[in-house]
Design a protein around this motif. Structure first.
Motif, mmCIF file in Angstrom:
data_model
loop_
_atom_site.group_PDB
_atom_site.id
_atom_site.type_symbol
_atom_site.label_atom_id
_atom_site.label_comp_id
_atom_site.label_asym_id
_atom_site.label_seq_id
_atom_site.Cartn_x
_atom_site.Cartn_y
_atom_site.Cartn_z
ATOM 1 N N ASP A 99 52.813 -2.953 19.706
ATOM 2 C CA ASP A 99 53.097 -1.675 19.057
ATOM 3 C C ASP A 99 51.844 -1.031 18.476
ATOM 4 N N ALA A 100 50.751 -1.819 18.433
ATOM 5 C CA ALA A 100 49.501 -1.272 17.879
ATOM 6 C C ALA A 100 48.840 -0.290 18.822
ATOM 7 N N ASN A 101 49.369 -0.158 20.016
ATOM 8 C CA ASN A 101 48.839 0.813 20.960
ATOM 9 C C ASN A 101 49.288 2.209 20.539
ATOM 10 N N LEU A 102 48.593 2.768 19.587
ATOM 11 C CA LEU A 102 48.947 4.075 19.036
ATOM 12 C C LEU A 102 48.647 5.175 20.048
ATOM 13 N N ARG A 103 49.635 6.006 20.291
ATOM 14 C CA ARG A 103 49.462 7.149 21.188
ATOM 15 C C ARG A 103 50.021 8.387 20.505
ATOM 16 N N LEU A 104 49.270 9.482 20.605
ATOM 17 C CA LEU A 104 49.732 10.710 19.954
ATOM 18 C C LEU A 104 49.169 11.935 20.655
ATOM 19 N N VAL A 105 49.851 13.044 20.491
ATOM 20 C CA VAL A 105 49.425 14.330 21.049
ATOM 21 C C VAL A 105 49.279 15.322 19.906
ATOM 22 N N ILE A 106 48.118 15.965 19.843
ATOM 23 C CA ILE A 106 47.856 16.976 18.811
ATOM 24 C C ILE A 106 47.721 18.343 19.463
ATOM 25 N N GLN A 107 48.439 19.305 18.922
ATOM 26 C CA GLN A 107 48.266 20.696 19.328
ATOM 27 C C GLN A 107 47.240 21.326 18.393
ATOM 28 N N LEU A 108 46.120 21.763 18.942
ATOM 29 C CA LEU A 108 45.102 22.416 18.121
ATOM 30 C C LEU A 108 45.594 23.792 17.683
ATOM 31 N N SER A 109 44.967 24.339 16.677
ATOM 32 C CA SER A 109 45.412 25.629 16.147
ATOM 33 C C SER A 109 45.228 26.753 17.152
ATOM 34 N N PHE A 112 45.501 11.193 22.352
ATOM 35 C CA PHE A 112 44.703 10.015 21.997
ATOM 36 C C PHE A 112 45.514 8.763 22.320
ATOM 37 N N LYS A 113 44.862 7.801 22.985
ATOM 38 C CA LYS A 113 45.487 6.516 23.302
ATOM 39 C C LYS A 113 44.599 5.398 22.751
ATOM 40 N N PHE A 154 39.556 3.372 22.616
ATOM 41 C CA PHE A 154 40.566 4.409 22.834
ATOM 42 C C PHE A 154 40.115 5.392 23.913
ATOM 43 N N GLN A 155 41.061 6.167 24.383
ATOM 44 C CA GLN A 155 40.822 7.206 25.384
ATOM 45 C C GLN A 155 41.238 8.556 24.812
ATOM 46 N N VAL A 156 40.614 9.605 25.328
ATOM 47 C CA VAL A 156 40.998 10.966 24.944
ATOM 48 C C VAL A 156 41.316 11.749 26.219
ATOM 49 N N TRP A 157 42.438 12.416 26.199
ATOM 50 C CA TRP A 157 42.889 13.241 27.316
ATOM 51 C C TRP A 157 43.066 14.672 26.811
ATOM 52 N N LEU A 191 39.420 12.800 29.632
ATOM 53 C CA LEU A 191 38.134 13.345 29.221
ATOM 54 C C LEU A 191 37.066 12.275 29.043
ATOM 55 N N SER A 192 37.428 11.159 28.361
ATOM 56 C CA SER A 192 36.430 10.106 28.188
ATOM 57 C C SER A 192 37.041 8.899 27.481
ATOM 58 N N ASN A 193 36.322 7.764 27.557
ATOM 59 C CA ASN A 193 36.653 6.549 26.808
ATOM 60 C C ASN A 193 35.664 6.385 25.659
ATOM 61 N N PHE A 194 36.133 5.812 24.545
ATOM 62 C CA PHE A 194 35.272 5.631 23.378
ATOM 63 C C PHE A 194 35.537 4.277 22.731
ATOM 64 N N THR A 195 34.549 3.822 21.963
ATOM 65 C CA THR A 195 34.700 2.631 21.131
ATOM 66 C C THR A 195 34.240 2.980 19.722
#
Length: 240
Positions: A73-83, A147-148, A106-109, A122-126
């Motif tokens: 469950d620690a695999n946090l995933r969320l979608v943000i709508q920018l302003s 964000f994943k 994590f990854q960013v899409w 878009l990219s992978n990050f640490t």
């Protein structure tokens, strides 16, 4: 504590978000956080096990989003709508909680539309383990970010994330900068054309050509004269 699972392989679908070369933006513009609730941003999706997702887009450092860990469950995933749709330049992850585990890999899409099944990877990050606020460069034209988070640091019961901030330039500003750049390039081209003097250039070419031909003629003349002298000397020697 159990070793965190590696990030699963993902299928990158058809690109919908162009990666853009972005000129150095005005620092004043970058102060705006387009993932702020005050600006009109919203959390559209988040993992079922997560609590406090709305805290990610507010300024209060005492609030945070959390998920149980270590567990799947620690695999946090969320979608943000920018302003608004922006040319993103960077984003910031903030973790202010002292007694909790923190996100690592994590990854960013991104997408210009929502809902969609064609998110652009878009990219992978640490992230660093002990950074309260960490800045990541990422340049793309987006309105929605996914964000994943796949792995974490530490062995506390909860993994937390306090804030996500996104900075960049509105498309109006970006379009203005692009137009200025085009006009500046065009101006330089016009100046170059205007400074081009065909008559003078042709005269210079003719002068250079004449100089080269004169040098060749002089060399031929000198070689002919030398040959004549040598022949005369041979003839004189033969009759002596």
């Amino acid at each position: 504590a159990a070793e965190p699972a590696a990030a699963p392989s993902v299928e990158v679908k058809t690109a919908t978000v162009p990666m853009l070369p972005v000129p150095a933006p005005d620092p004043k513009v970058l102060k705006i956080n387009y993932a702020s609730k005050e600006q009109g941003a919203d959390v559209l999706e988040i993992s079922k096990a997560a609590k406090g997702g709305g805290s990610l887009i507010v300024k209060d450092k005492d609030k945070y989003c959390n998920v149980p860990c270590p567990s799947t469950d620690a695999n946090l995933r969320l979608v943000i709508q920018l302003s608004e749709e922006i040319t993103m330049v960077k984003f910031v992850l903030a973790s202010y909680e002292k007694y909790s585990s923190t996100m690592k890999d994590f990854q960013v899409w991104g997408s210009a539309k929502y809902p969609t099944d064609k998110w652009e990877h878009l990219s992978n990050f640490t992230a660093q383990e002990y950074g309260k606020e960490q800045e990541f460069e990422l340049r793309a034209a987006v309105r929605y970010l996914k964000f994943k988070f796949y792995t974490h640091y530490g062995d506390e019961h909860l993994c937390t994330l306090s804030q996500i901030r996104v900075h960049g330039m509105p498309h109006v500003v970006q379009a203005k900068d692009d137009l200025v750049g085009v006009l500046e390039d065009s101006s330089e081209t016009i100046k170059l054309i205007q400074s081009f003097d065909a008559k003078n250039m042709l005269a210079e070419i003719e002068a250079d050509t004449k100089s080269i031909l004169d040098e060749i003629e002089n060399e031929v003349h000198d070689e002919t004269a030398a040959a004549a002298v040598a022949a005369a000397e041979v003839a004189a020697a033969a009759t002596a």
